[in-house]
Design a protein around this motif. Structure first.
Motif, short mmCIF file in Angstrom:
data_model
loop_
_atom_site.label_atom_id
_atom_site.label_comp_id
_atom_site.label_asym_id
_atom_site.label_seq_id
_atom_site.Cartn_x
_atom_site.Cartn_y
_atom_site.Cartn_z
N ASP A 9 0.84 -1.20 0.00
CA ASP A 9 0.00 0.00 0.00
C ASP A 9 0.88 1.25 0.00
O ASP A 9 1.22 1.79 1.05
N ILE A 10 1.23 1.70 -1.20
CA ILE A 10 2.08 2.87 -1.33
C ILE A 10 1.31 4.14 -0.96
O ILE A 10 1.85 5.05 -0.32
N PHE A 11 0.04 4.20 -1.36
CA PHE A 11 -0.79 5.36 -1.03
C PHE A 11 -0.80 5.60 0.48
O PHE A 11 -0.52 6.70 0.96
N SER A 12 -1.12 4.55 1.24
CA SER A 12 -1.20 4.69 2.69
C SER A 12 0.16 4.91 3.32
O SER A 12 0.27 5.59 4.35
N SER A 13 1.21 4.36 2.73
CA SER A 13 2.56 4.59 3.24
C SER A 13 2.91 6.07 3.18
O SER A 13 3.47 6.63 4.14
N MET A 25 8.84 5.58 3.34
CA MET A 25 8.99 5.53 1.89
C MET A 25 8.85 6.93 1.29
O MET A 25 7.96 7.70 1.66
N ASP A 26 9.72 7.27 0.35
CA ASP A 26 9.60 8.51 -0.41
C ASP A 26 10.22 8.29 -1.79
O ASP A 26 10.62 7.17 -2.13
N THR A 27 10.30 9.35 -2.60
CA THR A 27 10.79 9.20 -3.96
C THR A 27 12.20 8.61 -4.01
O THR A 27 12.49 7.72 -4.81
N SER A 28 13.07 9.07 -3.14
CA SER A 28 14.47 8.65 -3.19
C SER A 28 14.67 7.23 -2.66
O SER A 28 15.67 6.58 -3.00
N THR A 29 13.74 6.74 -1.84
CA THR A 29 13.94 5.42 -1.23
C THR A 29 12.93 4.38 -1.73
O THR A 29 12.87 3.28 -1.21
N LEU A 66 1.31 6.01 -9.66
CA LEU A 66 2.71 6.09 -9.26
C LEU A 66 3.41 7.27 -9.92
O LEU A 66 4.20 7.98 -9.29
N ALA A 67 3.10 7.50 -11.20
CA ALA A 67 3.72 8.62 -11.92
C ALA A 67 3.32 9.95 -11.29
O ALA A 67 4.12 10.89 -11.23
N PHE A 68 2.07 10.05 -10.82
CA PHE A 68 1.61 11.27 -10.17
C PHE A 68 2.33 11.48 -8.83
O PHE A 68 2.76 12.60 -8.51
N GLY A 78 6.33 11.81 -9.79
CA GLY A 78 6.75 12.61 -10.93
C GLY A 78 7.06 11.69 -12.09
O GLY A 78 7.67 10.63 -11.91
N GLU A 79 6.65 12.09 -13.28
CA GLU A 79 6.73 11.19 -14.43
C GLU A 79 8.16 10.77 -14.75
O GLU A 79 8.43 9.59 -14.95
N ASP A 80 9.08 11.71 -14.79
CA ASP A 80 10.46 11.37 -15.13
C ASP A 80 11.06 10.43 -14.09
O ASP A 80 11.72 9.44 -14.43
N ASN A 81 10.86 10.75 -12.81
CA ASN A 81 11.36 9.88 -11.74
C ASN A 81 10.75 8.49 -11.85
O ASN A 81 11.43 7.48 -11.68
N PHE A 82 9.44 8.44 -12.13
CA PHE A 82 8.78 7.14 -12.21
C PHE A 82 9.31 6.30 -13.36
O PHE A 82 9.54 5.10 -13.20
N ILE A 83 9.51 6.91 -14.52
CA ILE A 83 10.02 6.14 -15.67
C ILE A 83 11.39 5.54 -15.33
O ILE A 83 11.67 4.38 -15.65
#
Length: 247
Positions: free
Chosen positions: A89-93, A110-114, A146-148, A151-156
């Motif tokens: 559950d990434i949303f709830s995390s 959890m965050d973008t970098s981890t 996940l892209a939202f 961020g799209e570039d980070n997600f790709i």
């Protein structure tokens, strides 16, 4: 590679025989489409065959997510309590929600970098405690979610990393190979994102809904199987009394 049934004979035939193990299926749909439910129908059918479901949820908290799946009478809480399914559950995390359910996995750090190491850590715990010798069947609910969040570039870039990790696991690990299903709402995604995810998907199914009817057009855009024969005009998809119909 083993060919796996979706549990839907007309879909298996349309794909050219079924889903290859270790393959990715991308399901593209629009804002008012119910085409996303196809992923969970396939998941339910694979669980019946002895596989284990892993849902990566980046869009909804558990309660409304469970409500949405009432459309096809799929009780994810029951499946989770039986030990047949787990939810990352990434949303709830990210929003600090925790559940007293041993099949819902969260990590508030959890965050973008981890994301990649945290996701891998959660997945390894699920693999050790629940999946064991079963085949994992994953559903990403949703790619655009996940892209939202990241961020799209980070997600790709993260997605490419996950594809590489999957390939390394195929080479180094001796276990039943997974199937992954990616859900993508094109109303929330750029053409660029759709193009990237399509590259990494061996199968692509697209739904088009209409404001005039609850029946949708389903087109199979891509399959790697030699018996794949695209149907001119596509198929008709609808849900009635909790059951999916394709013709």
């Amino acid at each position: 590679m083993e060919l796996l049934s979706t549990g839907i004979p007309i879909l298996d035939d349309a794909l050219g025989g079924g889903l290859l193990e270790d393959s990715n299926l991308l399901i593209i749909y629009d804002t008012y489409s119910n085409g996303w439910t196809l992923a969970f129908e396939i998941l339910r059918n694979r669980i019946k065959e002895g596989d284990f479901g892993v849902i990566i949820d980046s869009v909804l908290p558990f309660t409304p997510f469970k409500m949405e799946l009432g459309l096809i009478n799929f009780d994810i809480e029951e499946a989770g309590r039986k030990g047949d399914l787990a939810i990352v559950d990434i949303f709830s995390s990210l929003y600090g929600v925790e559940y007293p359910l041993d099949f819902v996995y969260t990590d508030r750090s959890m965050d973008t970098s981890t994301f990649i190491p945290k996701y891998n850590s959660l997945y390894r715990v699920i693999f050790r405690d629940k999946i064991k010798d079963r085949r994992p069947v994953g559903v990403d609910f949703t790619v655009d979610g996940l892209a939202f969040l990241f961020g799209e570039d980070n997600f790709i870039r993260m997605f490419q990393n996950l594809i590489a990790l999957k390939e390394k696991a195929r080479i180094t690990e001796k276990r039943k190979r997974p199937v992954n299903i990616f859900l993508l709402n094109k109303g929330r995604a750029s053409e660029r994102l759709i193009s990237w995810i399509s590259v990494y998907s061996q199968y692509v199914i697209e739904f088009c809904s209409s404001s005039k009817t609850f029946r949708e057009k389903m087109v199979i855009r891509k399959s790697p199987l030699p018996d794949f024969k695209p149907k001119e005009g596509g198929y008709t998809f609808w849900i009635k009394e909790g059951e999916i119909h394709i013709e």
